[in-house]
Scaffold this motif. Structure first.
Motif, PDB file in Angstrom:
ATOM      1  N   LEU A  29      25.409  29.733  53.015  1.00  0.00           N
ATOM      2  CA  LEU A  29      26.506  30.541  52.516  1.00  0.00           C
ATOM      3  C   LEU A  29      25.982  31.481  51.446  1.00  0.00           C
ATOM      4  O   LEU A  29      25.048  31.157  50.714  1.00  0.00           O
ATOM      5  CB  LEU A  29      27.603  29.673  51.884  1.00  0.00           C
ATOM      6  CG  LEU A  29      28.397  28.732  52.786  1.00  0.00           C
ATOM      7  CD1 LEU A  29      29.467  28.026  51.959  1.00  0.00           C
ATOM      8  CD2 LEU A  29      29.020  29.470  53.949  1.00  0.00           C
ATOM      9  N   ARG A  30      26.590  32.636  51.361  1.00  0.00           N
ATOM     10  CA  ARG A  30      26.353  33.522  50.232  1.00  0.00           C
ATOM     11  C   ARG A  30      27.703  33.997  49.703  1.00  0.00           C
ATOM     12  O   ARG A  30      28.684  34.089  50.460  1.00  0.00           O
ATOM     13  CB  ARG A  30      25.491  34.722  50.628  1.00  0.00           C
ATOM     14  CG  ARG A  30      26.172  35.740  51.525  1.00  0.00           C
ATOM     15  CD  ARG A  30      25.305  36.985  51.698  1.00  0.00           C
ATOM     16  NE  ARG A  30      25.949  37.990  52.548  1.00  0.00           N
ATOM     17  CZ  ARG A  30      26.820  38.890  52.105  1.00  0.00           C
ATOM     18  NH1 ARG A  30      27.157  38.906  50.825  1.00  0.00           N
ATOM     19  NH2 ARG A  30      27.366  39.773  52.931  1.00  0.00           N
ATOM     20  N   ALA A  31      27.752  34.246  48.419  1.00  0.00           N
ATOM     21  CA  ALA A  31      28.962  34.787  47.813  1.00  0.00           C
ATOM     22  C   ALA A  31      28.952  36.304  47.959  1.00  0.00           C
ATOM     23  O   ALA A  31      27.918  36.952  47.762  1.00  0.00           O
ATOM     24  CB  ALA A  31      29.042  34.404  46.339  1.00  0.00           C
ATOM     25  N   ALA A  32      30.104  36.853  48.323  1.00  0.00           N
ATOM     26  CA  ALA A  32      30.197  38.310  48.472  1.00  0.00           C
ATOM     27  C   ALA A  32      30.086  39.005  47.124  1.00  0.00           C
ATOM     28  O   ALA A  32      29.647  40.155  47.046  1.00  0.00           O
ATOM     29  CB  ALA A  32      31.505  38.689  49.168  1.00  0.00           C
ATOM     30  N   LEU A  64      33.321  34.361  50.578  1.00  0.00           N
ATOM     31  CA  LEU A  64      32.024  33.824  50.979  1.00  0.00           C
ATOM     32  C   LEU A  64      31.675  34.299  52.386  1.00  0.00           C
ATOM     33  O   LEU A  64      32.540  34.764  53.130  1.00  0.00           O
ATOM     34  CB  LEU A  64      32.038  32.294  50.929  1.00  0.00           C
ATOM     35  CG  LEU A  64      32.477  31.666  49.603  1.00  0.00           C
ATOM     36  CD1 LEU A  64      32.591  30.155  49.741  1.00  0.00           C
ATOM     37  CD2 LEU A  64      31.521  32.029  48.479  1.00  0.00           C
ATOM     38  N   VAL A  65      30.416  34.170  52.748  1.00  0.00           N
ATOM     39  CA  VAL A  65      29.952  34.588  54.072  1.00  0.00           C
ATOM     40  C   VAL A  65      29.057  33.500  54.642  1.00  0.00           C
ATOM     41  O   VAL A  65      28.085  33.086  54.002  1.00  0.00           O
ATOM     42  CB  VAL A  65      29.173  35.916  54.009  1.00  0.00           C
ATOM     43  CG1 VAL A  65      28.710  36.319  55.408  1.00  0.00           C
ATOM     44  CG2 VAL A  65      30.011  37.020  53.384  1.00  0.00           C
ATOM     45  N   PRO A  75      32.568  36.076  57.668  1.00  0.00           N
ATOM     46  CA  PRO A  75      33.105  36.132  56.303  1.00  0.00           C
ATOM     47  C   PRO A  75      34.408  35.343  56.214  1.00  0.00           C
ATOM     48  O   PRO A  75      35.193  35.296  57.173  1.00  0.00           O
ATOM     49  CB  PRO A  75      33.353  37.632  56.094  1.00  0.00           C
ATOM     50  CG  PRO A  75      33.623  38.161  57.465  1.00  0.00           C
ATOM     51  CD  PRO A  75      32.801  37.334  58.413  1.00  0.00           C
ATOM     52  N   PHE A  76      34.647  34.709  55.081  1.00  0.00           N
ATOM     53  CA  PHE A  76      35.891  33.955  54.901  1.00  0.00           C
ATOM     54  C   PHE A  76      36.215  33.863  53.414  1.00  0.00           C
ATOM     55  O   PHE A  76      35.355  34.095  52.552  1.00  0.00           O
ATOM     56  CB  PHE A  76      35.779  32.551  55.514  1.00  0.00           C
ATOM     57  CG  PHE A  76      34.769  31.653  54.855  1.00  0.00           C
ATOM     58  CD1 PHE A  76      35.157  30.680  53.945  1.00  0.00           C
ATOM     59  CD2 PHE A  76      33.410  31.775  55.139  1.00  0.00           C
ATOM     60  CE1 PHE A  76      34.225  29.847  53.337  1.00  0.00           C
ATOM     61  CE2 PHE A  76      32.467  30.944  54.549  1.00  0.00           C
ATOM     62  CZ  PHE A  76      32.884  29.977  53.640  1.00  0.00           C
ATOM     63  N   GLY A 214      37.088  28.032  62.765  1.00  0.00           N
ATOM     64  CA  GLY A 214      37.314  29.454  62.556  1.00  0.00           C
ATOM     65  C   GLY A 214      36.445  30.319  63.447  1.00  0.00           C
ATOM     66  O   GLY A 214      36.899  31.331  63.995  1.00  0.00           O
ATOM     67  N   LEU A 215      35.202  29.915  63.613  1.00  0.00           N
ATOM     68  CA  LEU A 215      34.275  30.674  64.453  1.00  0.00           C
ATOM     69  C   LEU A 215      34.703  30.610  65.921  1.00  0.00           C
ATOM     70  O   LEU A 215      34.683  31.623  66.632  1.00  0.00           O
ATOM     71  CB  LEU A 215      32.861  30.117  64.278  1.00  0.00           C
ATOM     72  CG  LEU A 215      31.689  31.009  64.702  1.00  0.00           C
ATOM     73  CD1 LEU A 215      31.773  32.380  64.070  1.00  0.00           C
ATOM     74  CD2 LEU A 215      30.371  30.336  64.342  1.00  0.00           C
TER      75      LEU A 215
END
Length: 296
Positions: A29-32, A64-65, A75-76, A214-215
């Protein structure tokens, strides 16, 4: 993400992000936003040293992504609802209405419950019964989209040694919700015991489960769009004639042939968005199965 102030939601989201930031089996995960990255990382570092964040009564959101092998996939927004509505019996207050809309529109609901509090305090069951009422009300008004509903029992490391009677007491306030999920044609449920401390346990399970559903939902939507555009292109192409092409040219309108080509391009565009999601979805399911097996 909903639950009372003692349930450990702030602690969870920090550790969840820090765990998934490092990554598991190619997923991360990465934070936007750089600010959210710093806040979550700093909080996680303190938690791993035994220092926990103070309870908060503010609603917050983290964009987050999900990444797969370093590429952005999905992205979510992970929303932490900590409003006073969780302890209100009325469903007509402004905070309760806001909570209702959040629950009704969300793509996943993660209910956090303090397992230690449920095991040791009589009033805790009533607190969570009120929370369950809000969730069930929102579930009743949702459309047919698949909705994961997770019940996360926090501080499990503090109650795992207790007997069967205590664990039944912990689960009791959620029986009605579990039964409602079983009756639902679209909701799917999962109960997850977690420990959020210097040695986290199961913190990846809730987010992985939500992202997998979700995906898949996104893949199903895009697949339907590809099929819809392709079928529309075939119908339009079947009406293509020399007369129509000449008449359309004379009137300055798009011919059936041109409209069919536009639909084909639309189908290809949706397909280009769909294809990169298929392999990550399959891999994510494998990863989730591994994590669930390890969690027991």
């Amino acid at each position: 993400m909903i639950g009372h102030s003692s349930a450990g939601k702030t602690t969870y989201v920090s550790l969840m992000y820090d765990t998934m930031r490092v990554g598991m089996e190619g997923f991360s995960l990465r934070a936007a936003e750089a600010y959210d990255h710093r806040v979550l990382k700093k909080a996680a570092r303190a938690i791993r040293k035994g220092r926990y964040p103070d309870p908060s009564n503010q609603r917050s959101s983290f964009n987050l992504v999900l990444q797969h092998n370093g590429s952005d996939v999905f992205p979510f927004t992970w929303r932490d609802y900590r409003g006073g509505a969780l302890s209100e019996r009325s469903v007509d207050s402004e905070q309760a209405k806001e909570l209702y809309e959040d629950l009704r529109e969300s793509d996943a609901i993660v209910v956090f419950a303090d397992a230690q509090r449920l095991a040791t305090r009589r009033g805790a069951a009533l607190e969570n019964a009120t929370l369950v009422t809000h969730v069930m009300r929102a579930l009743a008004d949702r459309d047919g989209a698949v909705l994961p509903v997770l019940v996360v029992f926090t501080k499990w490391d503090l109650v795992a040694h207790l007997g069967e009677e205590a664990q039944e007491r912990i689960a009791a306030p959620f029986r009605q919700l579990i039964e409602a999920i079983d009756r639902s044609e679209s909701a799917i449920g999962l109960a997850v015991p977690v420990a959020c401390g210097p040695e986290p346990v199961n913190v990846a399970v809730p987010v992985l489960a939500c992202l997998w559903v979700g995906l898949l939902s996104r893949i199903n939507t895009l697949t339907a769009l590809v099929q819809e555009h392709a079928e529309s292109a075939d119908r339009l192409a079947a009406q293509d004639t020399v007369v129509d092409r000449f008449t359309s040219w004379w009137k300055g309108e798009s011919s059936y042939a041109q409209l069919a080509e536009e639909r084909r391009r639309s189908a290809l565009a949706e397909l280009s968005r769909l294809e990169p999601l298929v392999e990550p979805a399959e891999r994510l399911q494998e990863l989730l199965d591994q994590v669930l097996d390890a969690a027991g």
